[in-house]
Structure formats: C-alpha cells, structure tokens
Design an enzyme around this catalytic site. Structure first.
Site, short mmCIF file in Angstrom:
data_model
loop_
_atom_site.label_atom_id
_atom_site.label_comp_id
_atom_site.label_asym_id
_atom_site.label_seq_id
_atom_site.Cartn_x
_atom_site.Cartn_y
_atom_site.Cartn_z
N ASP A 200 -55.60 15.02 43.42
CA ASP A 200 -54.30 14.41 43.20
C ASP A 200 -53.38 15.40 42.50
O ASP A 200 -53.84 16.26 41.74
CB ASP A 200 -54.42 13.16 42.34
CG ASP A 200 -55.14 12.02 43.05
OD1 ASP A 200 -55.24 12.08 44.28
OD2 ASP A 200 -55.62 11.10 42.37
N ARG A 201 -52.11 15.24 42.74
CA ARG A 201 -51.12 16.15 42.13
C ARG A 201 -51.28 16.21 40.60
O ARG A 201 -51.21 17.28 40.01
CB ARG A 201 -49.71 15.69 42.49
CG ARG A 201 -48.59 16.51 41.88
CD ARG A 201 -47.24 16.04 42.36
NE ARG A 201 -46.95 14.68 41.92
CZ ARG A 201 -46.40 14.38 40.75
NH1 ARG A 201 -46.08 15.35 39.90
NH2 ARG A 201 -46.17 13.13 40.41
#
Length: 501
Positions: A200-201
């Site tokens: 995930d970012r």
C-alpha cells in the site's frame, strides 16, 4: 519453397499435442523475457522529454517533502464496454469529473484537449467499440515524503528495497514520477524491474522486484505459505489502545470485500476468506530475536496459546486513546488492506491509519466486530469529500489548521445533507455559471504552444493555493518487516523509527 513448406507441415503433423504446447509456452516465455516492463518514459507528453533535474525538487520551505514540477501529460485510455453508445460529454461528466474540475467541457473539447482516435470531435460524439480517448492535461502530483530509498539487495536476480511511506509502487491516480519505479528509474538508473508484489502507498518496508520473468514466477505471493514458492510474511504495526492479548496469538478469519474500487475501501463481508495472526511484542523482544537468530520469529514456542475473541470485551470506545501497542502481524492470505481491516475488526486499528481509524466516518465503534453504523455510500462520499481538491484549498484563509478543520467539517456536513444521487453528479449549476462567465475562446488545436498555454490558463490547481500535507500525515505505522521465501532465503528490513514511540 514448396519442399520447405511441406517439411514444415510434415514436422507439425509429427509433433504431439504436448510437444506443440511446450513449444508455444517456450515462445511465450521468450517473448515475456524480452519485453520491457516497469516504469518507462512515456512518449505521450506535449512537452519535451523530462529529466531528473526537471522533475523532482525540494522546497526549502518544506524540506521533508519530495515534490514534482507540474508537467503536461496526455491521459490515454480505450473505450470500456459500459461507455459504448454514450456521448463523450456524458462519459466525462460521470466517469472523469475530477479531470474536468471547474472547467467547461464544451471549451475543453472545442479546443482539442479531448480527442477520439487522435481526432477532434464534438461533445455529442457517440463512443464506439475500439475508440481511443486522449485528454491533454496539466498534471500536478501530490508530494511524498522526502526519504531515501534504502537498497537492501541488488544482485543479478532481485532488487530488494526498504520502501518509505507515502510513495506508491506503480504510477496511479495523482502519482507518476513520485512512485517507487520512477524514482528508481531516474535517480538510481534501475529499470526493467518486475514487481513481485505491491505494498500500500502508506505502508513502508520490504519490496521485492525481480530482474527477469523467470525469477518473478519463482515467488508467488498469492500461494499458500506452505507451498514450495509461497512466502511467509511478517508485518509490524503500532495500534491504538493497549492490545489485551498478551502472550497469546489472535487469529482473525473474517472475509473481506471491496465496496469502493475508486478509493480502494474494503470492509468485513463477502465470501473471500482470509486469515491474519496477531501477537503483541516489545521493541526489546524484537531486537533480541534479531541478535540471536538473525531474523524475526512470529511463534517463538508452542506455549503461545490462541486467544478466543470475545466481542463483549475490549470495546473501541472504552480504550485509552493515548496508549499504543506494538503488534506483529502474520497474514496467511493476501487480500487488499487485510491487516488494516482485521485490526479495525478487533477494535485496535493502526494509530494513524487515515482510512480505518476514522470513527467520525465509520461511527463511534469505528467498525469494530463489523458493526458499521453508516452505509457504504455515506462512507465513500465522505472520504471523497475529505480527499477532494477543495478540502486542501487555502484561498482567503490565513490559518492552515483553520482551513483544514473548516474544510473537514464542511465536507462531512455536505454528505449528511445531500442524498446519494446528488453526490454522484457534477453540479450542473456550477458548470453553467462557469460557462456563462468565461469568454468563448478557440485555439489552433494543431499548435502545441497554443494548447499548452490554454491548459495552463485554465488549470484549476495553477489558479489556486493548496495546503500541503505535513510529514506526519505521510507516515502510517505499518511496516513490512520480513519475507521468508525459503529456508535459505529471508529478506529482513531494519525496525522503523516509530517503534520507540
């Protein structure tokens, strides 16, 4: 020539079906090996090719942020089936409303900023199967944390890095150059990398990239962890509250479903089963493991009993929000946001998780034990409001904190007052007012300079001031700590700074 053709036909007849299948697979393998992957410099810019010096910069006023100079870019996509037999104006109004923010679509299409198959069309054009849509824009990327990418392993087979928070792996949404693959391409001269998995970012930690298709296939992150090419994963996080299951392992086996692909929001539900194991740890324990074993171990011995979750205990609302706990996570499957949603289910979400530790959106229980107090539409629309450009506007507001608070309060109030149908449409009154106020201009669509000038003159983000995120807002306390590929291959990162908090 005839003899040659006959020999090929005869050879084909003599081959068995298995031989032909093997030959076709080998041909596909060679094609995949030779194909360039990862980040590549696009040929669809209006301006000249960009270099590292003309892309990235650090503002002395905010040295903790990595920024990208605004640039001209052409969005290209092929028509999707749901767009067939709809007008181009209808598709852009309902599917790409952010891309035409505060602009009159008639002006956009008249001046050639939106084209079909390279040709200018009018707003009543009916989209057909096979159409290619192009949209010329002035792109402003969102800042990310200005932190060096730490390379753990770089050999002939793999590149393993320690990914910082806030940087997405692939180009997506508001990110292209502020991505892991682009930064590795421009600043480290590392290209043609095959991502074996993604983070995930907002998740930091180990990211594995292969340098060949064969090595990429050798690791299967979706396989069962007990299989030959499966991966045993360990994550570390800091959760809200005092995690109560001391010296015990907590197993959460709730299914997860995605209810907003636009935002990537998931919740407990559906039929996609997944499991995650959790265990409370201390910094001293982790450091001792690393010193003694050279790696981190989830289950130290057989004395770790499995806790029974009692949903009548440990209520989210009853926790001391000033206390936090370190928790080691071992996902046994690979669903999107699995660790974050399962921690929300337990009532101990990650401290600074912007999505799943938001009781002002999910409700007072924050979705604990899958008790959701608001509809999916309400949650989605509220998050959209809070992440819209208007939320970050600073115009006519001197205090940035005051702007953030007032914008956030207004965003939630707007969702509460509007019904679902209204929030899914662009306000036609605003478009009409903008169109009436704006002077009708027409440019030479074949003049690149004229097109660029028109785009900049009407760029909503160029015409307004926006509040920047702080470095703290770009960090989430979730870290990919260790991946064990086999008994002989284990990738381990260092402990993040926030373990000492």
């Amino acid at each position: 020539m005839a003899d040659s053709e006959l020999s090929r036909k005869e050879k084909y007849r003599q081959e068995t079906k298995a031989d032909r299948r093997t030959r076709f697979k080998e041909r596909r393998r060679l094609k995949a090996e030779s194909k360039l992957v990862g980040f590549r410099q696009s040929t669809h810019y209006i301006d000249s090719e960009l270099t590292c010096d003309s892309i990235y910069y650090v503002d002395p006023q905010s040295p903790k942020l990595r920024k990208v100079h605004p640039y001209f870019f052409t969005w290209i996509t092929h028509a999707k089936e749901r767009w067939y037999n709809r007008t181009i104006a209808d598709v852009f109004q309902y599917e790409f409303r952010r891309s035409i923010l505060k602009q009159n679509f008639e002006d956009i299409i008249r001046n050639g900023l939106v084209r079909i198959n390279g040709q200018c069309v009018d707003k009543d054009y009916i989209i057909q199967n096979g159409d290619k849509l192009e949209h010329y824009t002035h792109r402003h990327e969102v800042p990310v944390i200005n932190q060096k990418i730490n390379i753990l392993i770089n050999n002939d087979d793999y590149l393993v890095i320690d990914k910082p928070c806030s940087i997405p792996v692939h180009p997506c949404g508001k990110y292209r150059f502020n991505t892991v693959l682009a930064i590795l391409h421009y600043e480290y001269q590392l290209s043609n990398l095959r991502t074996v998995h993604r983070l995930d970012r907002m998740t930091s930690g180990i990211l594995i990239m292969a340098k060949s298709a064969a090595k990429a296939r050798a690791i299967d992150f979706n396989a069962d962890r007990t299989s030959a090419n499966g991966v045993d994963k360990l994550y570390l996080c800091r959760v809200r509250g005092e995690f109560p299951y001391a010296n015990q392992i907590v197993r959460v086996d709730q299914p997860i479903e995605t209810f907003s692909f636009q935002l990537g929001l998931t919740r407990i539900g559906g039929n996609k089963q997944c499991q995650t194991l959790f265990r409370r740890v201390t910094v001293e324990e982790l450091q001792q493991q690393k010193e003694q074993h050279g790696k981190y171990i989830f289950n130290l011995n057989s004395d770790n009993s499995e806790a029974i979750i009692d949903d009548s205990l440990h209520k989210y609302a009853d926790q001391d929000s000033t206390r936090t706990s370190l928790v080691l996570c071992r996902p046994l499957s690979g669903r999107m946001h699995q660790i974050r949603v399962h921690l929300q289910y337990l009532g101990f979400p990650i401290v600074n998780d912007p999505l799943y530790n938001a009781p002002h959106i999910w409700g007072s229980s924050n979705g604990q034990y899958a008790q959701y107090e608001h509809s999916n539409d309400y949650v989605v629309e509220t998050f959209i409001k809070l992440h819209s450009c208007e939320y970050w506007l600073l115009n006519d507001v001197e205090n940035e904190d005051e702007a953030m608070n007032s914008n956030g309060k207004r965003a939630i109030e707007e969702v509460q007052e509007q019904n679902t149908d209204d929030t899914k449409r662009v306000k036609t009154e605003e478009c009409t007012a903008t169109a009436a106020a704006a002077a009708v201009t027409t440019i030479d669509v074949n003049d690149d300079s004229a097109v660029k000038n028109y785009i900049k003159e009407h760029c909503f983000e160029c015409l307004n001031r926006f509040r920047e995120p702080t470095a703290d807002q770009l960090v989430m306390f979730l870290h990919a700590l260790q991946y064990r590929i086999s008994d002989d291959v284990t990738f381990t990162s260092s402990l993040p700074d926030w373990v000492e908090i």
